[in-house]
Write an enzyme that holds these catalytic residues in place. Structure first.
Site, PDB file in Angstrom:
ATOM      1  N   GLN A 176      -6.353 116.389 -68.879  1.00 59.57           N
ATOM      2  CA  GLN A 176      -7.556 115.676 -69.293  1.00 59.57           C
ATOM      3  C   GLN A 176      -8.533 116.610 -70.012  1.00 59.57           C
ATOM      4  O   GLN A 176      -9.087 116.250 -71.057  1.00 59.57           O
ATOM      5  CB  GLN A 176      -8.227 115.029 -68.087  1.00 59.57           C
ATOM      6  N   ASP A 327       0.018 112.541 -59.865  1.00 60.30           N
ATOM      7  CA  ASP A 327      -0.255 111.156 -59.474  1.00 60.30           C
ATOM      8  C   ASP A 327       0.771 110.611 -58.498  1.00 60.30           C
ATOM      9  O   ASP A 327       0.595 109.511 -57.962  1.00 60.30           O
ATOM     10  CB  ASP A 327      -0.296 110.254 -60.705  1.00 60.30           C
ATOM     11  N   ARG A 358      -7.555 111.770 -52.198  1.00 63.89           N
ATOM     12  CA  ARG A 358      -6.238 111.248 -51.841  1.00 63.89           C
ATOM     13  C   ARG A 358      -5.610 111.956 -50.651  1.00 63.89           C
ATOM     14  O   ARG A 358      -4.784 111.366 -49.948  1.00 63.89           O
ATOM     15  CB  ARG A 358      -5.303 111.294 -53.056  1.00 63.89           C
ATOM     16  N   ARG A 401      -3.161 103.773 -56.484  1.00 64.22           N
ATOM     17  CA  ARG A 401      -1.945 104.442 -56.022  1.00 64.22           C
ATOM     18  C   ARG A 401      -1.880 104.496 -54.494  1.00 64.22           C
ATOM     19  O   ARG A 401      -0.782 104.445 -53.915  1.00 64.22           O
ATOM     20  CB  ARG A 401      -1.837 105.830 -56.638  1.00 64.22           C
TER      21      ARG A 401
END
Length: 449
Positions: A176, A327, A358, A401
């Site tokens: 990114q 991811d 996460r 996710r």
């Protein structure tokens, strides 16, 4: 606790063998970039297989706000009439990127080299996520940024009359950050250079080259990649075919591995070397995986993945692999729950600043379903076994996710697994439930009371 207005609780039930063929939606990374570079090309770019999840629709809306003509011809087929490099116009209002972290970060680079102000915001999850690593190199290029504390959204950027080319060495492995710099460099005179010590996904470089940008790459003796881009060169419109997203395919792959007797073919999946860390890891864990029909589509390797249920064993996942599967760690943790022994994931601190923390969210969800874990600032260890009790309810924290990962867990757990909100799934895989049901997965609407 009653469900919050707008939430859509969903329960996954223990399923019989998963069988059949599915084709996951287009790759999210390539979809974002197709729309953005199409908006900067001179002429009309056609895109087939575009992901039509919420994140990508946010980018389509943003490109319209910048003056590009973006139209859907039919499901998956889009046209973008671009304005040329440096041709974007000032948006009339605030650009709301919803939950799309990649989209908003890339758009900051895209718009930042233009001499007007753009204000970005997002949903309750996105406004908590840090943007400083993007803004730091953009500020070096002369781009002004006014943001909330800790460089969070909402924020406003304003480009200078003449941006300054820079040489920038990435402090963290982030596609990114790299991509935001390169997109800003398109409208910057001179040569901008990005040095990447650790390889990350390279879709931006590949696509820039296809559009005719003045880009070159070189690998040094130390393995670092140097990317040089000459600014203010016209881009040529392209016909783009978007391959299937490996991050979306991961859910069907892991489900087939952990549900006994399963045999699933996942078609048309992107096999870019910077995106297949999960496949490498699952293979090390003993997964019965094979790749057939390898081919090259639009400069990217694509193939079909055949998956059969397998007895998995725990492994140590090295930090160097993180960029190629960042991811996929949530669904890897689900596979690890059914593996014999411990699976330790090292160097995964980046997971703490994704759509949710996460690591913490996975630990909470796994614990609620009877799976032991150990976490550190940069590590997650899952203590696996033959059986997972399940029966828990998982707070998804607006993270698509996380939601899909725990639905996969429920397909093989002894008791149903409930997620508090399935609505975030639409950001990246709107057809998830329907596609998984065609394989034999069992889901039901759930009230949380």
């Amino acid at each position: 606790m009653a469900s919050t207005d707008g939430q859509k609780p969903l329960r996954a039930l223990r399923s019989g063998p998963l069988k059949g063929t599915i084709r996951p939606p287009g790759d999210k990374s390539i979809s974002h970039r197709s729309l953005m570079l199409g908006a900067l090309a001179v002429g009309e770019t056609t895109i087939d297989g575009l992901l039509e999840g919420g994140d990508i629709l946010s980018t389509a809306a943003a490109m319209r706000s910048f003056g590009a003509t973006v139209t859907q011809e039919k499901p998956g087929s889009w046209r973008v009439k671009g304005l040329g490099v440096g041709g974007l116009i000032e948006p009339d209002g605030v650009i709301d990127y919803g939950n799309a972290g990649t989209g908003v970060r890339l758009a900051m680079g895209l718009a930042g080299s233009h001499s007007f102000a753009t204000t970005f915001t997002g949903d309750a999850s996105l406004v908590k996520r840090p943007m400083g690593r993007i803004l730091e190199p953009l500020r070096r290029m002369g781009i002004q940024a006014i943001a909330r504390s800790e460089d969070r959204l909402p924020l406003t950027i304003k480009g200078p009359d003449v941006p300054v080319p820079i040489e920038y060495k990435l402090a963290v492995a982030s596609a990114q950050v790299k991509s935001a710099i390169l997109l800003a460099a398109l409208n910057t005179p001179g040569t901008t250079t990005v040095i990447e010590p650790v390889a990350t996904r390279d879709h931006t470089e590949r696509m820039l080259a296809a559009f005719g940008a003045g880009i070159s790459t070189k690998i040094g003796e130390d393995g670092a990649k140097t990317i040089a881009l000459d600014g203010r060169i016209d881009l040529k419109p392209q016909a783009i075919a978007v391959p299937g997203d490996p991050s979306s395919a991961a859910f069907a792959i892991v489900a087939a591995l952990i549900v006994e007797g399963s045999d699933v073919l996942v078609e048309n999946i992107l096999l870019n070397p910077t995106r297949i860390g999960l496949i490498d890891t699952l293979t090390e864990m003993g997964a019965d995986l094979s790749v057939d029909n390898r081919r090259v589509v639009g400069g990217e390797e694509v193939g079909d993945i055949r998956v059969r249920s397998s007895k998995l064993r725990g492994v140590v996942v090295p930090p160097a692999r993180a960029p190629s599967m960042i991811d996929e760690y949530p669904v890897l943790a689900i596979a690890a729950a059914f593996a014999e022994g411990e699976t330790k994931m090292d160097g995964v601190g980046e997971l703490r600043v994704k759509e949710s923390d996460r690591i913490a969210t996975m630990v909470a969800g796994l614990t609620a379903n009877g799976v032991r874990t150990t976490e550190g600032p940069e590590t997650l260890t899952v203590h696996g076994g033959d059986r997972v009790p399940g029966g828990g309810t998982v707070a998804t924290a607006l993270d698509h996710r996380i939601a899909m990962s725990f639905l996969v867990l429920g397909l093989a757990a002894e008791n149903p697994v409930t997620i508090d909100d399935a609505s975030p799934i639409a950001t990246s895989f709107p057809e998830f439930r329907e596609q998984m049901r065609t394989l034999g997965a069992a889901f039901e609407e759930a009230g949380i009371g």
